[in-house]
Design a protein around this motif. Structure first.
Motif, PDB file in Angstrom:
ATOM      1  N   SER A  25       0.823  -1.206   0.000  1.00  0.00           N
ATOM      2  CA  SER A  25       0.000   0.000   0.000  1.00  0.00           C
ATOM      3  C   SER A  25       0.864   1.265   0.000  1.00  0.00           C
ATOM      4  O   SER A  25       0.348   2.367  -0.116  1.00  0.00           O
ATOM      5  CB  SER A  25      -0.935   0.017   1.211  1.00  0.00           C
ATOM      6  N   GLY A  26       2.163   1.089   0.172  1.00  0.00           N
ATOM      7  CA  GLY A  26       3.076   2.231   0.156  1.00  0.00           C
ATOM      8  C   GLY A  26       3.227   2.924   1.489  1.00  0.00           C
ATOM      9  O   GLY A  26       3.783   4.013   1.567  1.00  0.00           O
ATOM     10  N   SER A  27       2.772   2.278   2.576  1.00  0.00           N
ATOM     11  CA  SER A  27       2.814   2.951   3.874  1.00  0.00           C
ATOM     12  C   SER A  27       3.993   2.546   4.747  1.00  0.00           C
ATOM     13  O   SER A  27       4.099   3.017   5.881  1.00  0.00           O
ATOM     14  CB  SER A  27       1.502   2.707   4.633  1.00  0.00           C
ATOM     15  N   ARG A  91       6.039   0.165 -10.845  1.00  0.00           N
ATOM     16  CA  ARG A  91       6.063   1.420 -10.088  1.00  0.00           C
ATOM     17  C   ARG A  91       4.724   2.132 -10.137  1.00  0.00           C
ATOM     18  O   ARG A  91       4.368   2.851  -9.204  1.00  0.00           O
ATOM     19  CB  ARG A  91       7.133   2.356 -10.657  1.00  0.00           C
ATOM     20  N   GLN A  92       4.001   1.954 -11.218  1.00  0.00           N
ATOM     21  CA  GLN A  92       2.704   2.610 -11.359  1.00  0.00           C
ATOM     22  C   GLN A  92       1.693   1.972 -10.419  1.00  0.00           C
ATOM     23  O   GLN A  92       1.494   0.761 -10.438  1.00  0.00           O
ATOM     24  CB  GLN A  92       2.201   2.517 -12.804  1.00  0.00           C
ATOM     25  N   ARG A  93       1.075   2.780  -9.599  1.00  0.00           N
ATOM     26  CA  ARG A  93       0.111   2.295  -8.608  1.00  0.00           C
ATOM     27  C   ARG A  93      -1.056   1.544  -9.266  1.00  0.00           C
ATOM     28  O   ARG A  93      -1.498   0.524  -8.769  1.00  0.00           O
ATOM     29  CB  ARG A  93      -0.422   3.505  -7.815  1.00  0.00           C
ATOM     30  N   THR A  94      -1.532   2.037 -10.397  1.00  0.00           N
ATOM     31  CA  THR A  94      -2.660   1.383 -11.065  1.00  0.00           C
ATOM     32  C   THR A  94      -2.285  -0.016 -11.545  1.00  0.00           C
ATOM     33  O   THR A  94      -3.088  -0.943 -11.458  1.00  0.00           O
ATOM     34  CB  THR A  94      -3.178   2.216 -12.253  1.00  0.00           C
ATOM     35  N   LEU A  96       0.051  -1.964 -10.193  1.00  0.00           N
ATOM     36  CA  LEU A  96       0.194  -2.783  -8.993  1.00  0.00           C
ATOM     37  C   LEU A  96      -1.174  -3.171  -8.435  1.00  0.00           C
ATOM     38  O   LEU A  96      -1.405  -4.330  -8.106  1.00  0.00           O
ATOM     39  CB  LEU A  96       1.016  -2.048  -7.926  1.00  0.00           C
ATOM     40  N   ASP A  97      -2.070  -2.213  -8.361  1.00  0.00           N
ATOM     41  CA  ASP A  97      -3.418  -2.499  -7.850  1.00  0.00           C
ATOM     42  C   ASP A  97      -4.114  -3.573  -8.681  1.00  0.00           C
ATOM     43  O   ASP A  97      -4.781  -4.450  -8.139  1.00  0.00           O
ATOM     44  CB  ASP A  97      -4.271  -1.227  -7.807  1.00  0.00           C
TER      45      ASP A  97
END
Length: 106
Positions: A25-27, A91-94, A96-97
């Motif tokens: 989640s990047g946290s 690297r792109q969040r979309t 990865l999601d």
């Protein structure tokens, strides 16, 4: 005098799962994950890690504090001890999601 409760395999698995979710989640950072698994999961000191991996204490400290530019073989050795592998993720969040979503049923 009470002894600290030893972390069980199930506790370590749950800890590892929670930390992986936080990372995805990047946290949290790799260093924070390593330190939490070492201290909470394995209840080891940095010195213990050094003895088992052959890494210097400075290298272990740098990894856990997200400092410097550790060598790939050092990272592999450190995280292998913690029961993890290094991986490549988009690297792109979309992107990865979409990888993390369960596959659509046919």
């Amino acid at each position: 005098m009470t002894k600290a409760k030893a972390t069980t395999t199930i506790d370590r698995f749950a800890l590892k799962q929670r930390l992986m979710q936080q990372m995805l989640s990047g946290s949290t950072t790799l260093g924070q994950i390593g330190k939490a698994l070492r201290t909470e999961g394995l209840q080891m000191s940095q010195t213990d890690v050094c003895k088992l991996t052959g890494l210097s204490r400075q290298v272990v400290s740098d990894i856990e504090n997200d400092n410097g530019n550790p060598r790939l073989d050092n990272l592999r050795s450190y995280f292998k001890l913690l029961g993890l592998e290094l991986a490549v993720l988009p690297r792109q969040r979309t992107e990865l999601d979409s990888l993390l979503k369960p596959p659509a049923e046919v």
